[in-house]
Write a protein that holds these residues in place. Structure first.
Motif, mmCIF file in Angstrom:
data_model
loop_
_atom_site.group_PDB
_atom_site.id
_atom_site.type_symbol
_atom_site.label_atom_id
_atom_site.label_comp_id
_atom_site.label_asym_id
_atom_site.label_seq_id
_atom_site.Cartn_x
_atom_site.Cartn_y
_atom_site.Cartn_z
ATOM 1 N N GLU A 61 -2.459 12.769 -4.169
ATOM 2 C CA GLU A 61 -1.409 11.775 -4.389
ATOM 3 C C GLU A 61 -0.447 11.754 -3.198
ATOM 4 N N VAL A 62 0.007 10.560 -2.841
ATOM 5 C CA VAL A 62 1.056 10.400 -1.834
ATOM 6 C C VAL A 62 2.144 9.563 -2.471
ATOM 7 N N VAL A 63 3.358 10.065 -2.490
ATOM 8 C CA VAL A 63 4.469 9.313 -3.055
ATOM 9 C C VAL A 63 5.338 8.841 -1.908
ATOM 10 N N GLU A 64 5.365 7.532 -1.703
ATOM 11 C CA GLU A 64 6.139 6.965 -0.604
ATOM 12 C C GLU A 64 7.535 6.617 -1.067
ATOM 13 N N ASP A 65 8.497 6.890 -0.205
ATOM 14 C CA ASP A 65 9.890 6.546 -0.485
ATOM 15 C C ASP A 65 10.093 5.075 -0.145
ATOM 16 N N VAL A 66 10.124 4.224 -1.165
ATOM 17 C CA VAL A 66 10.254 2.786 -0.926
ATOM 18 C C VAL A 66 11.681 2.366 -0.629
ATOM 19 N N THR A 67 12.623 3.321 -0.667
ATOM 20 C CA THR A 67 13.994 2.983 -0.336
ATOM 21 C C THR A 67 14.274 3.234 1.150
ATOM 22 N N GLY A 68 13.254 3.693 1.868
ATOM 23 C CA GLY A 68 13.422 3.996 3.294
ATOM 24 C C GLY A 68 13.567 2.739 4.124
ATOM 25 N N SER A 69 13.550 2.922 5.431
ATOM 26 C CA SER A 69 13.779 1.807 6.345
ATOM 27 C C SER A 69 12.517 0.994 6.604
ATOM 28 N N GLY A 70 11.430 1.295 5.907
ATOM 29 C CA GLY A 70 10.185 0.537 6.030
ATOM 30 C C GLY A 70 9.522 0.755 7.360
ATOM 31 N N PRO A 71 8.375 0.181 7.621
ATOM 32 C CA PRO A 71 7.694 -0.754 6.723
ATOM 33 C C PRO A 71 6.979 -0.026 5.593
ATOM 34 N N VAL B 188 0.862 -1.174 0.000
ATOM 35 C CA VAL B 188 0.000 0.000 0.000
ATOM 36 C C VAL B 188 0.895 1.219 0.000
ATOM 37 N N THR B 189 0.858 1.945 -1.059
ATOM 38 C CA THR B 189 1.679 3.142 -1.167
ATOM 39 C C THR B 189 0.758 4.337 -1.255
ATOM 40 N N LEU B 190 0.940 5.261 -0.367
ATOM 41 C CA LEU B 190 0.098 6.439 -0.337
ATOM 42 C C LEU B 190 0.762 7.569 -1.090
ATOM 43 N N VAL B 191 -0.061 8.322 -1.796
ATOM 44 C CA VAL B 191 0.437 9.485 -2.495
ATOM 45 C C VAL B 191 -0.532 10.603 -2.186
ATOM 46 N N VAL B 192 -0.060 11.682 -1.613
ATOM 47 C CA VAL B 192 -0.958 12.728 -1.157
ATOM 48 C C VAL B 192 -0.737 14.039 -1.867
ATOM 49 N N VAL B 193 -1.829 14.645 -2.283
ATOM 50 C CA VAL B 193 -1.806 16.010 -2.801
ATOM 51 C C VAL B 193 -3.110 16.638 -2.370
ATOM 52 N N PHE B 194 -3.082 17.881 -1.990
ATOM 53 C CA PHE B 194 -4.285 18.545 -1.532
ATOM 54 C C PHE B 194 -4.825 19.438 -2.622
ATOM 55 N N ALA B 195 -6.132 19.524 -2.690
ATOM 56 C CA ALA B 195 -6.758 20.306 -3.748
ATOM 57 C C ALA B 195 -7.544 21.468 -3.177
ATOM 58 N N THR C 13 8.527 7.251 4.887
ATOM 59 C CA THR C 13 8.910 8.570 4.395
ATOM 60 C C THR C 13 8.328 8.753 3.004
ATOM 61 N N GLY C 14 8.105 9.973 2.647
ATOM 62 C CA GLY C 14 7.580 10.240 1.322
ATOM 63 C C GLY C 14 7.261 11.705 1.152
ATOM 64 N N THR C 15 6.466 11.987 0.130
ATOM 65 C CA THR C 15 6.089 13.351 -0.190
ATOM 66 C C THR C 15 4.592 13.410 -0.431
ATOM 67 N N VAL C 16 3.974 14.411 0.149
ATOM 68 C CA VAL C 16 2.565 14.692 -0.054
ATOM 69 C C VAL C 16 2.505 15.992 -0.846
#
Length: 147
Positions: free
Chosen positions: A133-143, A3-10, A118-121
């Motif tokens: 959209e929420v972009v998750e950094d999949v290279t992080g330490s997880g989970p 489950v990867t979240l990607v966040v953007v506000f409108a 970790t990621g970017t919203v």
């Protein structure tokens, strides 16, 4: 399933008109809500899903996640207050990136894992804010909340 979240506000206002602290508070709430759930209590997760803009592919994916959480008996909770950084200088158009980091513990009936998400919203400021959209950094330490 990851489950990867990607966040953007409108919303309808110019990015420069919304104070950074408003973006920070919005992102913190979204990240905590989207990372806090159990098969028997999905209220916070559903609240996070409801902040996605209508018709967004990520909203549909997050709705599918509800079924998976219930079927696989997955639980998750934040273990720290999210840290967020509004990247106003990287804003494009009506989108402002907000980097986040939060400790999360995820459990299934057979396993558990803890780590840092970790990621970017991406935030579009305004009265009608919603998650795009929420972009998750999949290279992080997880989970990465893999079910």
């Amino acid at each position: 399933m990851a489950v990867t979240l990607v966040v953007v506000f409108a919303g309808g206002e110019d990015a420069a008109k919304t104070p950074p602290q408003d973006h920070e508070a919005f992102v913190r709430e979204f990240i905590v809500n989207s990372s806090t759930f159990s098969p028997d209590n999905l209220s916070r997760y559903e609240q996070a899903v409801d902040t996605y803009c209508d018709g967004a592919a990520d909203k549909r994916d997050a709705r599918r996640g509800i079924v998976i959480i219930e079927e696989m008996r997955v639980s998750s909770e934040t273990t720290s207050t999210p840290s967020v950084e509004v990247m106003s200088d990287e804003a494009t158009g009506d989108r402002v990136p907000v980097h986040y980091s939060v400790g999360v513990s995820t459990k299934t009936e057979s396993a558990s894992t803890s780590g840092t998400l970790t990621g970017t919203v991406y935030v579009r400021p305004g009265v009608d804010r919603c998650v795009i959209e929420v972009v998750e950094d999949v290279t992080g330490s997880g989970p990465i909340q893999t079910f």
